[in-house]
Design an enzyme around this catalytic site. Structure first.
Site, PDB file in Angstrom:
ATOM      1  N   ASP A  30      38.071  41.714  47.656  1.00  0.00           N
ATOM      2  CA  ASP A  30      38.214  43.117  48.259  1.00  0.00           C
ATOM      3  C   ASP A  30      38.765  42.816  49.777  1.00  0.00           C
ATOM      4  O   ASP A  30      38.090  41.956  50.582  1.00  0.00           O
ATOM      5  CB  ASP A  30      36.824  43.856  48.220  1.00  0.00           C
ATOM      6  CG  ASP A  30      36.954  45.100  48.433  1.00  0.00           C
ATOM      7  OD1 ASP A  30      36.837  45.881  47.282  1.00  0.00           O
ATOM      8  OD2 ASP A  30      37.178  45.680  49.584  1.00  0.00           O
ATOM      9  N   ILE A  31      39.319  43.842  50.393  1.00  0.00           N
ATOM     10  CA  ILE A  31      39.764  43.870  51.647  1.00  0.00           C
ATOM     11  C   ILE A  31      38.553  43.968  52.527  1.00  0.00           C
ATOM     12  O   ILE A  31      38.749  43.705  53.921  1.00  0.00           O
ATOM     13  CB  ILE A  31      40.966  44.573  51.867  1.00  0.00           C
ATOM     14  CG1 ILE A  31      41.869  44.205  53.037  1.00  0.00           C
ATOM     15  CG2 ILE A  31      40.714  46.022  51.961  1.00  0.00           C
ATOM     16  CD1 ILE A  31      43.303  44.803  53.011  1.00  0.00           C
ATOM     17  N   GLY A  92      32.514  57.946  43.736  1.00  0.00           N
ATOM     18  CA  GLY A  92      33.057  56.915  44.937  1.00  0.00           C
ATOM     19  C   GLY A  92      34.297  56.308  44.750  1.00  0.00           C
ATOM     20  O   GLY A  92      34.738  55.358  45.584  1.00  0.00           O
ATOM     21  N   HIS A  99      39.341  49.888  38.425  1.00  0.00           N
ATOM     22  CA  HIS A  99      38.793  48.366  38.856  1.00  0.00           C
ATOM     23  C   HIS A  99      37.255  48.110  38.721  1.00  0.00           C
ATOM     24  O   HIS A  99      36.533  49.255  38.871  1.00  0.00           O
ATOM     25  CB  HIS A  99      39.193  48.087  40.340  1.00  0.00           C
ATOM     26  CG  HIS A  99      38.680  49.561  41.106  1.00  0.00           C
ATOM     27  ND1 HIS A  99      39.328  50.613  41.156  1.00  0.00           N
ATOM     28  CD2 HIS A  99      37.918  49.601  42.177  1.00  0.00           C
ATOM     29  CE1 HIS A  99      38.769  51.492  42.260  1.00  0.00           C
ATOM     30  NE2 HIS A  99      37.718  50.853  42.717  1.00  0.00           N
ATOM     31  N   LEU A 100      36.587  47.067  38.432  1.00  0.00           N
ATOM     32  CA  LEU A 100      35.317  46.796  38.556  1.00  0.00           C
ATOM     33  C   LEU A 100      35.076  45.823  39.790  1.00  0.00           C
ATOM     34  O   LEU A 100      35.814  44.692  40.073  1.00  0.00           O
ATOM     35  CB  LEU A 100      35.211  45.882  37.249  1.00  0.00           C
ATOM     36  CG  LEU A 100      33.972  45.278  36.818  1.00  0.00           C
ATOM     37  CD1 LEU A 100      33.610  45.224  35.338  1.00  0.00           C
ATOM     38  CD2 LEU A 100      33.670  43.977  37.584  1.00  0.00           C
ATOM     39  N   HIS A 101      34.224  46.209  40.558  1.00  0.00           N
ATOM     40  CA  HIS A 101      33.687  45.307  41.687  1.00  0.00           C
ATOM     41  C   HIS A 101      32.567  44.420  41.010  1.00  0.00           C
ATOM     42  O   HIS A 101      31.656  44.742  40.324  1.00  0.00           O
ATOM     43  CB  HIS A 101      32.878  46.201  42.768  1.00  0.00           C
ATOM     44  CG  HIS A 101      33.732  47.409  43.394  1.00  0.00           C
ATOM     45  ND1 HIS A 101      34.071  47.350  44.518  1.00  0.00           N
ATOM     46  CD2 HIS A 101      33.951  48.838  42.759  1.00  0.00           C
ATOM     47  CE1 HIS A 101      34.527  48.415  45.005  1.00  0.00           C
ATOM     48  NE2 HIS A 101      34.798  49.225  43.798  1.00  0.00           N
TER      49      HIS A 101
HETATM   50  P1  5GP Z   1      36.477  52.158  45.027  1.00  0.00           P
HETATM   51  O1  5GP Z   1      35.922  52.807  46.284  1.00  0.00           O
HETATM   52  O2  5GP Z   1      37.725  52.973  44.663  1.00  0.00           O
HETATM   53  O3  5GP Z   1      35.596  52.018  44.259  1.00  0.00           O
HETATM   54  O4  5GP Z   1      36.886  50.913  45.497  1.00  0.00           O
HETATM   55  C1  5GP Z   1      38.229  50.533  46.211  1.00  0.00           C
HETATM   56  C2  5GP Z   1      38.189  49.244  46.693  1.00  0.00           C
HETATM   57  O5  5GP Z   1      39.395  48.651  47.105  1.00  0.00           O
HETATM   58  C3  5GP Z   1      37.279  49.268  48.291  1.00  0.00           C
HETATM   59  O6  5GP Z   1      36.035  48.615  48.061  1.00  0.00           O
HETATM   60  C4  5GP Z   1      38.296  48.773  49.328  1.00  0.00           C
HETATM   61  O7  5GP Z   1      37.688  47.943  50.420  1.00  0.00           O
HETATM   62  C5  5GP Z   1      39.435  47.942  48.185  1.00  0.00           C
HETATM   63  N1  5GP Z   1      40.733  48.033  48.945  1.00  0.00           N
HETATM   64  C6  5GP Z   1      41.529  48.958  49.282  1.00  0.00           C
HETATM   65  N2  5GP Z   1      42.971  48.865  49.705  1.00  0.00           N
HETATM   66  C7  5GP Z   1      42.506  47.275  49.422  1.00  0.00           C
HETATM   67  C8  5GP Z   1      43.879  46.533  49.648  1.00  0.00           C
HETATM   68  O8  5GP Z   1      44.880  46.770  50.186  1.00  0.00           O
HETATM   69  N3  5GP Z   1      43.633  45.268  49.166  1.00  0.00           N
HETATM   70  C9  5GP Z   1      42.440  44.608  48.607  1.00  0.00           C
HETATM   71  N4  5GP Z   1      42.056  43.340  48.303  1.00  0.00           N
HETATM   72  N5  5GP Z   1      41.497  45.746  48.597  1.00  0.00           N
HETATM   73  C10 5GP Z   1      41.456  47.074  48.934  1.00  0.00           C
END
Ligand code: 5GP
Ligand code: ZN
Length: 113
Positions: A30-31, A92, A99-101
């Site tokens: 994650d970035i 959120g 995607h799965l964290h």
């Molecule tokens: P969500 O909030 O949709 O569950 O999680 C999206 C995740 O994607 C966030 O944790 C965010 O930091 C990550 N993310 C957003 N843009 C990028 C990117 O360009 N590259 C990477 N590696 N992660 C990203």
């Protein structure tokens, strides 16, 4: 999907720190990590969210399997880790590609905010 951020990572149009890949899934860091280990596991084929997965639900099992393997490789499997799939705005979800964290490497509090 042309404009999807994570589809662009799958196509290597946007750089990412890839940690695992197979025919169905990709895992990358994650970035904006929220824990020492914070990896996203995604299906390579575009699916908007868990709500949209429908007949392709089998890929969620492949994502879970990759998360388990990555957790072991990252050294967090023994102490434990958390897997999260955010769905929709109240859930959120900010990126519209399933995607799965995978979070680990610290004591994670519960419940999440
Ligand atoms: P969500 O909030 O949709 O569950 O999680 C999206 C995740 O994607 C966030 O944790 C965010 O930091 C990550 N993310 C957003 N843009 C990028 C990117 O360009 N590259 C990477 N590696 N992660 C990203
Ligand atoms: Zn996509």
């Amino acid at each position: 999907m042309a404009d999807c951020l994570f589809c662009r990572i799958v196509r290597r149009e946007i750089p990412a720190q890839v940690v695992s890949e197979d025919d169905q899934c990709l895992a990358f860091r994650d970035i904006a990590p929220q824990a020492p280990t914070h990896i996203l596991v995604i299906p390579k084929a575009h699916t908007a969210s868990l709500e949209a997965v429908g007949d392709a639900a089998g890929v969620v099992g492949a994502m879970a399997r990759m998360a388990q393997q990555v957790a072991r490789a990252e050294g967090v499997a023994v102490t434990g880790y958390r897997t999260v799939i955010n769905t929709g705005s109240d859930g959120g979800q900010t990126v519209g590609h399933l995607h799965l964290h995978l979070l680990g490497g610290r004591d994670l509090t519960w419940p999440p905010g």
